[in-house]
Scaffold this active site. Structure first.
Site, PDB file in Angstrom:
ATOM      1  N   ARG A  41     -45.967  11.035  40.754  1.00  0.00           N
ATOM      2  CA  ARG A  41     -44.871  10.256  40.301  1.00  0.00           C
ATOM      3  C   ARG A  41     -43.735  10.789  41.319  1.00  0.00           C
ATOM      4  O   ARG A  41     -43.043  11.756  40.854  1.00  0.00           O
ATOM      5  CB  ARG A  41     -44.634  10.625  38.875  1.00  0.00           C
ATOM      6  CG  ARG A  41     -43.478  10.088  38.140  1.00  0.00           C
ATOM      7  CD  ARG A  41     -43.048  10.716  36.676  1.00  0.00           C
ATOM      8  NE  ARG A  41     -42.023  10.178  36.172  1.00  0.00           N
ATOM      9  CZ  ARG A  41     -40.721  10.714  36.388  1.00  0.00           C
ATOM     10  NH1 ARG A  41     -40.657  11.735  37.116  1.00  0.00           N
ATOM     11  NH2 ARG A  41     -39.754  10.145  35.567  1.00  0.00           N
ATOM     12  N   SER A 113     -46.609   3.953  29.187  1.00  0.00           N
ATOM     13  CA  SER A 113     -45.825   4.889  28.196  1.00  0.00           C
ATOM     14  C   SER A 113     -45.367   4.293  26.937  1.00  0.00           C
ATOM     15  O   SER A 113     -45.105   2.987  27.027  1.00  0.00           O
ATOM     16  CB  SER A 113     -44.475   5.245  28.922  1.00  0.00           C
ATOM     17  OG  SER A 113     -44.962   6.139  30.339  1.00  0.00           O
ATOM     18  N   LYS A 142     -36.602  14.692  29.816  1.00  0.00           N
ATOM     19  CA  LYS A 142     -36.074  13.396  29.203  1.00  0.00           C
ATOM     20  C   LYS A 142     -34.777  13.849  28.260  1.00  0.00           C
ATOM     21  O   LYS A 142     -34.665  15.176  27.879  1.00  0.00           O
ATOM     22  CB  LYS A 142     -37.013  12.712  28.056  1.00  0.00           C
ATOM     23  CG  LYS A 142     -38.271  11.952  28.764  1.00  0.00           C
ATOM     24  CD  LYS A 142     -38.067  10.913  29.715  1.00  0.00           C
ATOM     25  CE  LYS A 142     -39.157  10.357  30.352  1.00  0.00           C
ATOM     26  NZ  LYS A 142     -38.855   9.135  30.936  1.00  0.00           N
TER      27      LYS A 142
END
Length: 209
Positions: A41, A113, A142
């Site tokens: 990622r 997700s 997040k």
């Protein structure tokens, strides 16, 4: 070609959370410690850099029977002959799952997700090979978390494997294990460990309980 099993310890590898350490060394130590799945990622690399790094990661994973997943880009996943791709909810608008299966070809993994129990159930109906559910705990990656109130129901009712993600650490892992969770994804929990190999092995052992 048989798909690799989705389960166990899942590392989401992202250089921005490596605290300046070699991202390649982090990957090697985590693989040596026993991760089952590695997702590349990387948001800040060029396409050429992603290809180069992805080829090396793919070889590392194949040599150690670790599933190699590419984030967001099914075309790159196909080019790298990765084991699969992971998509966000917004990616599904551009790449519906049936389209991704055509791009990747047979025997590949598609993960998506999800961020609520309702979204998790609806996404499973689309036919992915697994869903990621979270962030279940507060995390620096997040700006929100969804908690664990719906986690047991998601685990019990989901028609596909569930990977729990978000702020998981040694102080809250037992809460998930008590619900029956046996597949977790970590970013900082592995990447920022003082001893990556030992911490990875510790998580792996806990998931066997």
């Amino acid at each position: 070609m048989a798909k690799k099993r989705v389960g166990g310890l899942y590392l989401v590898l992202s250089e921005e959370y490596g605290n300046g350490r070699s991202i390649w060394e982090i990957a090697c130590e985590a693989v040596a410690g026993g991760i089952d799945i590695l997702q590349m990622r990387e948001k800040g690399k060029t396409q050429d850099e992603l290809r180069c790094f992805g080829l090396a990661l793919g070889e590392l994973c194949r040599s150690n029977n670790v599933a190699f997943i590419v984030n967001d880009d099914p075309n790159l996943a196909r080019e790298l002959d990765a084991d699969g791709v992971h998509l966000g909810q917004e990616d599904l608008l551009r790449y519906p799952i049936e389209t991704v299966r055509r791009i990747l070809g047979p025997g590949k993994i598609i993960g998506v997700s999800t961020h609520s129990p309702e979204q998790a159930m609806l996404t499973c109906e689309l036919g992915p090979d697994y869903i990621a559910y979270g962030p279940v705990f507060p995390t620096e990656t997040k700006d929100y978390s969804i908690g664990t109130a719906g986690a047991r129901a998601v685990l019990q009712k989901s028609s596909c494997p569930v990977v729990f993600i978000g702020g998981i650490n040694p102080s809250n892992l037992d809460e998930l294990l008590a619900m029956g969770v046996r597949t977790i994804a970590l970013i900082r929990g592995i990447m920022q460990a003082e001893n990556i190999r030992e911490r990875t092995a510790w998580y792996k052992e806990k998931l066997r309980v």
